[in-house]
Design an enzyme around this catalytic site. Sequence first.
Site, PDB file in Angstrom:
ATOM      1  N   HIS A  69       5.303 -63.590 -26.408  1.00 43.90           N
ATOM      2  CA  HIS A  69       5.491 -64.419 -25.194  1.00 43.90           C
ATOM      3  C   HIS A  69       5.719 -65.869 -25.616  1.00 43.90           C
ATOM      4  O   HIS A  69       4.791 -66.557 -26.035  1.00 43.90           O
ATOM      5  CB  HIS A  69       4.267 -64.335 -24.278  1.00 43.90           C
ATOM      6  CG  HIS A  69       4.451 -65.038 -22.974  1.00 43.90           C
ATOM      7  ND1 HIS A  69       4.171 -64.438 -21.757  1.00 43.90           N
ATOM      8  CD2 HIS A  69       4.894 -66.280 -22.665  1.00 43.90           C
ATOM      9  CE1 HIS A  69       4.441 -65.279 -20.782  1.00 43.90           C
ATOM     10  NE2 HIS A  69       4.867 -66.424 -21.302  1.00 43.90           N
ATOM     11  N   HIS A  97       4.018 -62.268 -14.766  1.00 44.05           N
ATOM     12  CA  HIS A  97       3.134 -63.417 -14.565  1.00 44.05           C
ATOM     13  C   HIS A  97       2.204 -63.009 -13.427  1.00 44.05           C
ATOM     14  O   HIS A  97       2.619 -62.970 -12.264  1.00 44.05           O
ATOM     15  CB  HIS A  97       3.939 -64.674 -14.222  1.00 44.05           C
ATOM     16  CG  HIS A  97       3.058 -65.878 -14.076  1.00 44.05           C
ATOM     17  ND1 HIS A  97       3.057 -66.925 -14.981  1.00 44.05           N
ATOM     18  CD2 HIS A  97       2.111 -66.191 -13.147  1.00 44.05           C
ATOM     19  CE1 HIS A  97       2.153 -67.822 -14.609  1.00 44.05           C
ATOM     20  NE2 HIS A  97       1.576 -67.391 -13.495  1.00 44.05           N
ATOM     21  N   LYS A 121      11.338 -60.332 -16.719  1.00 51.93           N
ATOM     22  CA  LYS A 121      10.106 -61.075 -16.432  1.00 51.93           C
ATOM     23  C   LYS A 121       9.974 -61.266 -14.925  1.00 51.93           C
ATOM     24  O   LYS A 121      10.896 -61.766 -14.265  1.00 51.93           O
ATOM     25  CB  LYS A 121      10.165 -62.442 -17.129  1.00 51.93           C
ATOM     26  CG  LYS A 121       8.981 -63.360 -16.833  1.00 51.93           C
ATOM     27  CD  LYS A 121       7.702 -62.922 -17.552  1.00 51.93           C
ATOM     28  CE  LYS A 121       6.492 -63.762 -17.148  1.00 51.93           C
ATOM     29  NZ  LYS A 121       6.415 -65.056 -17.811  1.00 51.93           N
ATOM     30  N   HIS A 173       8.127 -69.679 -24.942  1.00 52.00           N
ATOM     31  CA  HIS A 173       9.127 -70.540 -24.290  1.00 52.00           C
ATOM     32  C   HIS A 173       9.735 -71.443 -25.358  1.00 52.00           C
ATOM     33  O   HIS A 173       9.002 -72.160 -26.049  1.00 52.00           O
ATOM     34  CB  HIS A 173       8.475 -71.415 -23.212  1.00 52.00           C
ATOM     35  CG  HIS A 173       7.809 -70.608 -22.139  1.00 52.00           C
ATOM     36  ND1 HIS A 173       8.427 -70.281 -20.960  1.00 52.00           N
ATOM     37  CD2 HIS A 173       6.576 -70.045 -22.080  1.00 52.00           C
ATOM     38  CE1 HIS A 173       7.612 -69.556 -20.218  1.00 52.00           C
ATOM     39  NE2 HIS A 173       6.471 -69.401 -20.872  1.00 52.00           N
ATOM     40  N   ASP A 211       2.477 -67.918 -25.443  1.00 51.76           N
ATOM     41  CA  ASP A 211       2.870 -68.704 -24.270  1.00 51.76           C
ATOM     42  C   ASP A 211       3.016 -70.178 -24.640  1.00 51.76           C
ATOM     43  O   ASP A 211       2.770 -71.057 -23.815  1.00 51.76           O
ATOM     44  CB  ASP A 211       1.889 -68.535 -23.101  1.00 51.76           C
ATOM     45  CG  ASP A 211       2.508 -68.958 -21.773  1.00 51.76           C
ATOM     46  OD1 ASP A 211       3.741 -69.086 -21.694  1.00 51.76           O
ATOM     47  OD2 ASP A 211       1.741 -69.191 -20.818  1.00 51.76           O
ATOM     48  N   HIS A 264      -0.325 -63.182 -20.646  1.00 52.08           N
ATOM     49  CA  HIS A 264      -1.334 -64.244 -20.764  1.00 52.08           C
ATOM     50  C   HIS A 264      -2.527 -64.037 -19.827  1.00 52.08           C
ATOM     51  O   HIS A 264      -2.807 -64.868 -18.971  1.00 52.08           O
ATOM     52  CB  HIS A 264      -0.720 -65.635 -20.568  1.00 52.08           C
ATOM     53  CG  HIS A 264       0.271 -65.783 -19.445  1.00 52.08           C
ATOM     54  ND1 HIS A 264      -0.014 -65.403 -18.154  1.00 52.08           N
ATOM     55  CD2 HIS A 264       1.530 -66.257 -19.438  1.00 52.08           C
ATOM     56  CE1 HIS A 264       1.049 -65.656 -17.400  1.00 52.08           C
ATOM     57  NE2 HIS A 264       1.998 -66.165 -18.159  1.00 52.08           N
TER      58      HIS A 264
HETATM   59  O1  DOR Z   1       1.623 -72.930 -18.695  1.00 57.17           O
HETATM   60  C1  DOR Z   1       2.684 -72.385 -18.454  1.00 57.17           C
HETATM   61  N1  DOR Z   1       3.862 -72.935 -18.843  1.00 57.17           N
HETATM   62  N2  DOR Z   1       2.686 -71.252 -17.775  1.00 57.17           N
HETATM   63  C2  DOR Z   1       3.821 -70.672 -17.365  1.00 57.17           C
HETATM   64  O2  DOR Z   1       3.747 -69.641 -16.734  1.00 57.17           O
HETATM   65  C3  DOR Z   1       5.131 -71.319 -17.614  1.00 57.17           C
HETATM   66  C4  DOR Z   1       5.075 -72.200 -18.767  1.00 57.17           C
HETATM   67  C5  DOR Z   1       6.263 -73.109 -18.897  1.00 57.17           C
HETATM   68  O3  DOR Z   1       7.410 -72.625 -18.821  1.00 57.17           O
HETATM   69  O4  DOR Z   1       6.088 -74.316 -19.104  1.00 57.17           O
HETATM   70 ZN    ZN Z   2       4.923 -68.188 -20.264  1.00 60.41          ZN
END
Ligand code: DOR
Ligand code: ZN
Length: 360
Positions: free
Chosen positions: A25, A151, A114, A27, A262, A189
């Site tokens: 997971h 989520h 997702k 970003h 995450d 998460h």
């Molecule tokens: O803390 C988070 N940041 N939770 C999420 O679900 C999205 C993520 C983000 O893309 O910044």
């Molecule tokens: Zn995330």
Amino acid sequence: MSSPSSAARVAAPDTLTLTRPDDWHLHVRDGAALASVLPHTARQFARAIVMPNLRPPVTTTAQALAYRERILAARPAAGEPGADFQPLMTLYLTDNTPAEEIAHAKAAGIVALKLYPAGATTNSDAGVTDIRRTYATLEAMQREGVLLLVHGEVTDPAVDLFDREAVFIEQVMQPLRRDFPELKVVFEHITTREAAQYVAGAGPHTAATITAHHLLYNRNAIFQGGLRPHCYCLPVLKREQHRQALLAAVASGSDRFFLGTDSAPHAAVMKEASVCGAGCFTAPAALELYAEAFESVGALDKLDAFASAHGPAFYGLPRNTGTVTLRREPWALPESLPFAEDAAIKPLRGGEILPWRLVD
Ligand code: DOR
Ligand code: ZN
């Protein structure tokens, strides 16, 4: 003289060798931000599940394949550590994702979709307003063996922020499992005892990722000596009893739980603002943070399978070959790192001493 405790007799290891792990997971954003954050992950992990919550979101196979090319181009140069990093691509599920897109996505190597409840978190405005609107698409995913990543928070403003994950289990997860028993679902998460218990008992087609920050911190961290924006993420940190339940879940060795950082980069100016974006940036020291958390409950022997075996098994992918090594060697994680054009980003625990260090 009293006999030494068993903990004293079993010396704590000073090096840890893991099969090359994956991040299930992650970003990484896009453009200049992508170029600055991707090398941190590529150094640590062989593969990562890349979240599709860009602006605009990655909703089609064509968009995901183009995004994949941009990620590949941001990898370290040939010959450097991380040059062979492989992104695993996902699509952003909407009320209107056509069921026909699924076979096309599967054939192109997309592994999952997702589910963001609309409004639940960063860039989720285009998310799902009512899961029943996606049922034809979920049917196709179940048939094709494409995973659903969730989520797991309701968005009803009447539900307390700290209760949104537990309420999601009753309102969405249980009906979803009943209606699609063969669909592989990852509860992403997880942050609560309720979610850990639910996943442990939900059968072989349900798993969960757990972040390092939810293993290391409870909600007091957000308010420690003042408001701490770099500890604000979604789902938000919970009470200590929930952190303990997550630690117990990973220490159990259950294959339903695996590593998903995450890591969610936001420029420092966006975090240190009157409205702070949700996300903890953990990519630069992800494995080090997990090692610290596992060691805190005497579970270092469970880290290898959590980081390297359970995820591939659930996704039906091969395990990586090769290893990475962590050494017990205190080091200072930089307080701030370069990010995008002329910006800075503050990793979680930046400026602090970490007990474990990944050896290059
Ligand atoms: O803390 C988070 N940041 N939770 C999420 O679900 C999205 C993520 C983000 O893309 O910044
Ligand atoms: Zn995330």
